[in-house]
Design a protein around this motif. Sequence first.
Motif, PDB file in Angstrom:
ATOM      1  N   ALA A 177      44.303  44.281  46.588  1.00  0.00           N
ATOM      2  CA  ALA A 177      45.340  44.958  45.801  1.00  0.00           C
ATOM      3  C   ALA A 177      44.774  45.569  44.523  1.00  0.00           C
ATOM      4  CB  ALA A 177      46.463  43.978  45.461  1.00  0.00           C
ATOM      5  N   GLU A 178      43.594  45.113  44.086  1.00  0.00           N
ATOM      6  CA  GLU A 178      42.975  45.614  42.864  1.00  0.00           C
ATOM      7  C   GLU A 178      41.766  46.499  43.150  1.00  0.00           C
ATOM      8  OE1 GLU A 178      43.917  45.205  39.732  1.00  0.00           O
ATOM      9  OE2 GLU A 178      45.615  43.879  40.152  1.00  0.00           O
ATOM     10  N   ALA A 179      41.356  46.569  44.424  1.00  0.00           N
ATOM     11  CA  ALA A 179      40.092  47.230  44.769  1.00  0.00           C
ATOM     12  C   ALA A 179      40.262  48.713  45.028  1.00  0.00           C
ATOM     13  CB  ALA A 179      39.462  46.544  45.974  1.00  0.00           C
ATOM     14  N   TYR A 180      40.729  49.423  44.009  1.00  0.00           N
ATOM     15  CA  TYR A 180      40.863  50.874  44.126  1.00  0.00           C
ATOM     16  C   TYR A 180      39.557  51.538  43.721  1.00  0.00           C
ATOM     17  CZ  TYR A 180      45.822  50.072  44.747  1.00  0.00           C
ATOM     18  OH  TYR A 180      47.032  49.646  45.242  1.00  0.00           O
ATOM     19  N   GLY A 181      39.175  52.556  44.501  1.00  0.00           N
ATOM     20  CA  GLY A 181      37.905  53.228  44.254  1.00  0.00           C
ATOM     21  C   GLY A 181      36.883  52.819  45.301  1.00  0.00           C
ATOM     22  N   ASN A 182      35.678  53.327  45.172  1.00  0.00           N
ATOM     23  CA  ASN A 182      34.619  53.064  46.129  1.00  0.00           C
ATOM     24  C   ASN A 182      33.650  52.014  45.581  1.00  0.00           C
ATOM     25  OD1 ASN A 182      35.544  55.074  47.976  1.00  0.00           O
ATOM     26  ND2 ASN A 182      34.616  56.647  46.675  1.00  0.00           N
ATOM     27  N   PHE A 183      33.281  51.075  46.427  1.00  0.00           N
ATOM     28  CA  PHE A 183      32.336  50.027  46.051  1.00  0.00           C
ATOM     29  C   PHE A 183      31.242  49.959  47.103  1.00  0.00           C
ATOM     30  CE2 PHE A 183      36.391  48.843  44.186  1.00  0.00           C
ATOM     31  CZ  PHE A 183      36.041  48.474  42.894  1.00  0.00           C
ATOM     32  N   SER A 184      30.075  49.499  46.692  1.00  0.00           N
ATOM     33  CA  SER A 184      28.963  49.347  47.619  1.00  0.00           C
ATOM     34  C   SER A 184      28.167  48.099  47.265  1.00  0.00           C
ATOM     35  CB  SER A 184      28.045  50.575  47.581  1.00  0.00           C
ATOM     36  OG  SER A 184      27.538  50.783  46.277  1.00  0.00           O
ATOM     37  N   VAL A 185      27.542  47.500  48.268  1.00  0.00           N
ATOM     38  CA  VAL A 185      26.725  46.310  48.045  1.00  0.00           C
ATOM     39  C   VAL A 185      25.576  46.646  47.108  1.00  0.00           C
ATOM     40  CG1 VAL A 185      25.173  44.646  49.146  1.00  0.00           C
ATOM     41  CG2 VAL A 185      27.335  45.263  50.245  1.00  0.00           C
ATOM     42  N   GLY A 186      25.370  45.816  46.096  1.00  0.00           N
ATOM     43  CA  GLY A 186      24.331  46.049  45.105  1.00  0.00           C
ATOM     44  C   GLY A 186      24.810  46.783  43.869  1.00  0.00           C
ATOM     45  N   GLN A 187      26.027  47.306  43.917  1.00  0.00           N
ATOM     46  CA  GLN A 187      26.576  48.050  42.777  1.00  0.00           C
ATOM     47  C   GLN A 187      26.843  47.121  41.604  1.00  0.00           C
ATOM     48  OE1 GLN A 187      30.239  50.021  43.775  1.00  0.00           O
ATOM     49  NE2 GLN A 187      30.602  50.779  41.696  1.00  0.00           N
ATOM     50  N   GLU A 188      26.430  47.523  40.427  1.00  0.00           N
ATOM     51  CA  GLU A 188      26.724  46.756  39.220  1.00  0.00           C
ATOM     52  C   GLU A 188      28.012  47.286  38.609  1.00  0.00           C
ATOM     53  OE1 GLU A 188      23.492  46.585  36.507  1.00  0.00           O
ATOM     54  OE2 GLU A 188      22.179  45.503  37.888  1.00  0.00           O
ATOM     55  N   ILE A 189      28.906  46.390  38.268  1.00  0.00           N
ATOM     56  CA  ILE A 189      30.212  46.795  37.747  1.00  0.00           C
ATOM     57  C   ILE A 189      30.567  45.966  36.519  1.00  0.00           C
ATOM     58  CG2 ILE A 189      31.024  47.403  40.068  1.00  0.00           C
ATOM     59  CD1 ILE A 189      32.783  44.815  39.895  1.00  0.00           C
ATOM     60  N   THR A 190      31.552  46.451  35.774  1.00  0.00           N
ATOM     61  CA  THR A 190      32.213  45.642  34.762  1.00  0.00           C
ATOM     62  C   THR A 190      33.655  45.466  35.233  1.00  0.00           C
ATOM     63  OG1 THR A 190      32.766  47.605  33.453  1.00  0.00           O
ATOM     64  CG2 THR A 190      30.760  46.397  32.864  1.00  0.00           C
ATOM     65  N   ALA A 191      34.212  44.313  34.993  1.00  0.00           N
ATOM     66  CA  ALA A 191      35.560  44.026  35.470  1.00  0.00           C
ATOM     67  C   ALA A 191      36.268  43.104  34.491  1.00  0.00           C
ATOM     68  CB  ALA A 191      35.508  43.398  36.862  1.00  0.00           C
ATOM     69  N   ARG A 192      37.576  43.036  34.658  1.00  0.00           N
ATOM     70  CA  ARG A 192      38.413  42.182  33.820  1.00  0.00           C
ATOM     71  C   ARG A 192      38.831  40.957  34.617  1.00  0.00           C
ATOM     72  NH1 ARG A 192      44.097  42.426  33.267  1.00  0.00           N
ATOM     73  NH2 ARG A 192      44.069  44.291  34.580  1.00  0.00           N
ATOM     74  N   VAL A 193      38.744  39.787  34.006  1.00  0.00           N
ATOM     75  CA  VAL A 193      39.172  38.558  34.668  1.00  0.00           C
ATOM     76  C   VAL A 193      40.686  38.489  34.618  1.00  0.00           C
ATOM     77  CG1 VAL A 193      39.073  36.045  34.666  1.00  0.00           C
ATOM     78  CG2 VAL A 193      37.044  37.371  34.030  1.00  0.00           C
ATOM     79  N   ILE A 194      41.344  38.556  35.774  1.00  0.00           N
ATOM     80  CA  ILE A 194      42.803  38.535  35.804  1.00  0.00           C
ATOM     81  C   ILE A 194      43.349  37.162  36.190  1.00  0.00           C
ATOM     82  CG2 ILE A 194      43.024  40.996  36.263  1.00  0.00           C
ATOM     83  CD1 ILE A 194      43.436  40.357  39.218  1.00  0.00           C
ATOM     84  N   ARG A 195      42.463  36.301  36.697  1.00  0.00           N
ATOM     85  CA  ARG A 195      42.919  34.961  37.066  1.00  0.00           C
ATOM     86  C   ARG A 195      41.722  34.035  37.199  1.00  0.00           C
ATOM     87  NH1 ARG A 195      45.115  33.239  43.007  1.00  0.00           N
ATOM     88  NH2 ARG A 195      45.671  31.075  42.569  1.00  0.00           N
ATOM     89  N   ILE A 196      41.871  32.824  36.705  1.00  0.00           N
ATOM     90  CA  ILE A 196      40.877  31.783  36.945  1.00  0.00           C
ATOM     91  C   ILE A 196      41.539  30.753  37.841  1.00  0.00           C
ATOM     92  CG2 ILE A 196      39.370  30.036  35.920  1.00  0.00           C
ATOM     93  CD1 ILE A 196      39.387  31.654  33.345  1.00  0.00           C
ATOM     94  N   ARG A 197      41.060  30.630  39.056  1.00  0.00           N
ATOM     95  CA  ARG A 197      41.672  29.722  40.007  1.00  0.00           C
ATOM     96  C   ARG A 197      41.387  28.261  39.648  1.00  0.00           C
ATOM     97  NH1 ARG A 197      40.144  32.447  45.852  1.00  0.00           N
ATOM     98  NH2 ARG A 197      40.504  34.628  45.268  1.00  0.00           N
ATOM     99  N   GLU A 198      42.143  27.378  40.272  1.00  0.00           N
ATOM    100  CA  GLU A 198      41.965  25.949  40.015  1.00  0.00           C
ATOM    101  C   GLU A 198      40.565  25.478  40.385  1.00  0.00           C
ATOM    102  OE1 GLU A 198      45.003  23.700  41.896  1.00  0.00           O
ATOM    103  OE2 GLU A 198      46.621  24.476  40.631  1.00  0.00           O
ATOM    104  N   ASP A 199      39.948  26.135  41.388  1.00  0.00           N
ATOM    105  CA  ASP A 199      38.609  25.735  41.810  1.00  0.00           C
ATOM    106  C   ASP A 199      37.512  26.408  40.973  1.00  0.00           C
ATOM    107  OD1 ASP A 199      38.692  28.333  42.705  1.00  0.00           O
ATOM    108  OD2 ASP A 199      38.491  27.843  44.833  1.00  0.00           O
ATOM    109  N   GLY A 200      37.909  27.161  39.936  1.00  0.00           N
ATOM    110  CA  GLY A 200      36.935  27.777  39.045  1.00  0.00           C
ATOM    111  C   GLY A 200      36.469  29.150  39.468  1.00  0.00           C
TER     112      GLY A 200
END
Length: 281
Positions: free
Chosen positions: A180-203
């Motif tokens: 639901a958040e993965a808009y745009g093109n991504f590729s393996v090895g790509q370096e990105i910056t992102a925002r943490v929208i949730r920290i799950r109970e398992d970390g």
Amino acid sequence: MKYLKLGVMQTLVIERKKDFGAFLRAAEDTAGEETVLLPKKQVPAGAEKGTAVEVFLYKDSSDRLIATTRRPLLTVGEVGKLEIREITKIGAFLDMGLERDVLLPFRERIGELKPGISVLVALYVDKSERIAATMRVYRHLKVAEGIAKEQTVRGTVYELSNPGVYVAVEDKYFGLIPRAEAYGNFSVGQEITARVIRIREDGKLDLSPRRRAFEQMDDDAELLLKKLSAAGGELPFHDRSEPAEIEAAFGLSKSAFKRALGKLLKAGKVVKTQQGIQLKS
């Protein structure tokens, strides 16, 4: 091996010295049941029997266990980027900072490989008791430490799948950009910056490559203006367009598109037409 540990840094003591180097053993191995050669050029000056030496153990080209005082770029269990030296019939050889390169078997690769590029890998000991590399780093990543919700983090994409885009946050923590958040093109090895929208109970971390809606809206509106300008001032999109069409054209969710469009309409920069939207002359 009971005492000697392949692929990690460990402190051993000199059991005996020879003209060609020194044989080392673990301190707890008082009987000297397991020893490994530290070549002469690696033996610290003034070292004698009983001297403690920190070394890394690996296997040489003849499959013999050998020690080095050089610290590799990665040790077994760690995740990081290594450069591809060459590609052969059995896999890619990566520079791990030692005299001998480490093999990334083809079965452990994800995506295309080219000499000279750096790939995110973890080191492990294979069934033949050799150090090897894998791009399937999921099981080697850790739960997040010292990271807060809404924090901006750096990461490397390591897998694309149905749940979303898997990211190694800071190259060591579990991260996922949900579909639901993965808009745009991504590729393996790509370096990105992102925002943490949730920290799950398992970390584990859920991420978004986009800023919060009210912060992102200005950038999205600018994107729409650029797309309109490039298309001659008119585009066949409106707030009733299908989400898939909007994503394909702009890399935006429908809600983000509507927010950006609303901002431009309110500012009087665009107008609606029967066919879509148009730059206001």
